[in-house]
Design an enzyme around this catalytic site. Structure first.
Site, PDB file in Angstrom:
ATOM      1  N   ASP A  99       0.857  -1.183   0.000  1.00 38.22           N
ATOM      2  CA  ASP A  99       0.000   0.000   0.000  1.00 38.22           C
ATOM      3  C   ASP A  99       0.891   1.230   0.000  1.00 38.22           C
ATOM      4  O   ASP A  99       1.914   1.259   0.694  1.00 38.22           O
ATOM      5  CB  ASP A  99      -0.916   0.041   1.219  1.00 38.22           C
ATOM      6  CG  ASP A  99      -1.976   1.129   1.079  1.00 38.22           C
ATOM      7  OD1 ASP A  99      -3.000   0.865   0.422  1.00 38.22           O
ATOM      8  OD2 ASP A  99      -1.760   2.240   1.597  1.00 38.22           O
ATOM      9  N   SER A 100       0.531   2.224  -0.788  1.00 43.83           N
ATOM     10  CA  SER A 100       1.330   3.445  -0.890  1.00 43.83           C
ATOM     11  C   SER A 100       0.476   4.675  -0.668  1.00 43.83           C
ATOM     12  O   SER A 100      -0.675   4.723  -1.106  1.00 43.83           O
ATOM     13  CB  SER A 100       1.996   3.546  -2.275  1.00 43.83           C
ATOM     14  OG  SER A 100       2.857   2.455  -2.498  1.00 43.83           O
TER      15      SER A 100
END
Length: 202
Positions: free
Chosen positions: A76-77
């Site tokens: 996840d970014s």
């Protein structure tokens, strides 16, 4: 070695493919808002948030697979700018708003990683500094109109049209694309596995 990417991100898939891995792709269906809401209020710092989301996605897919030999990669970014985490824009209007705010600024892209194999687990957050160009209003609106940045952390794609508006990147290049190869390499090493064992496109 079976490698499973717990993400529908085209950028993450491209990183693995270009690095010699054709993974199985599974989406987790995780409710991201619920994951963040479940975090204790004193543990909602930026790194903890992206790490919790990456782990939740990897766990959901690993539980569904029930294959203890598979290596499951979750990620996840988010963009950290002016002290606030920015999620992914999903509309043209939101993309324009984001870019009008971030142009000419420097921000950090945080990419949480969770790599699972059976009961073994490796987690790490990679950080990269992004220097945004002073893009014109016209270019910002044109870029938003393409739809390319929708669903992308930071409202940009470094490897495509968004690359025109990124002046400089400091840190892990693949981490900016959402999946750090050095992090995955360290994860595999922690499981006693060489990177080359995962190559199936060479």
């Amino acid at each position: 070695m079976r490698v499973v990417l717990a993400s529908s991100s085209p950028s993450r898939l491209a990183v693995l493919r270009n690095a010699g891995i054709e993974p199985d792709v599974r989406t987790s269906g995780v409710d991201e808002d619920a994951v963040v809401a479940d975090l204790p209020t004193d543990r909602r710092d930026p790194e903890a948030v992206v790490q919790a989301l990456a782990l939740a996605k990897a766990r959901a897919v690993a539980e569904e697979l029930a294959d203890p030999e598979a290596v499951v990669i979750g990620g996840d970014s988010m963009l950290l700018i002016d002290g606030e985490l920015q999620g992914k824009p999903h509309t043209e209007e939101e993309t324009v708003r984001r870019w009008l705010h971030q142009r000419g600024k420097t921000a950090e892209l945080l990419s949480g990683h969770a790599v699972l194999r059976g009961t073994a687990r490796y987690t790490e957050v990679s950080r990269s500094r992004i220097h945004f160009a002073v893009a014109s209003d016209r270019d910002i609106r044109a870029y938003a109109h393409t739809g390319e940045p929708f669903g992308c952390a930071g409202a940009f794609t470094l490897e495509a049209l968004g690359g025109w508006f990124i002046d400089r990147v400091e840190g892990d290049p693949s981490g900016v694309l959402g999946l750090s190869l050095p992090v995955v390499r360290r994860a595999l090493a922690s499981f006693g596995l060489p990177v080359s064992a995962a190559w199936n496109r060479v």
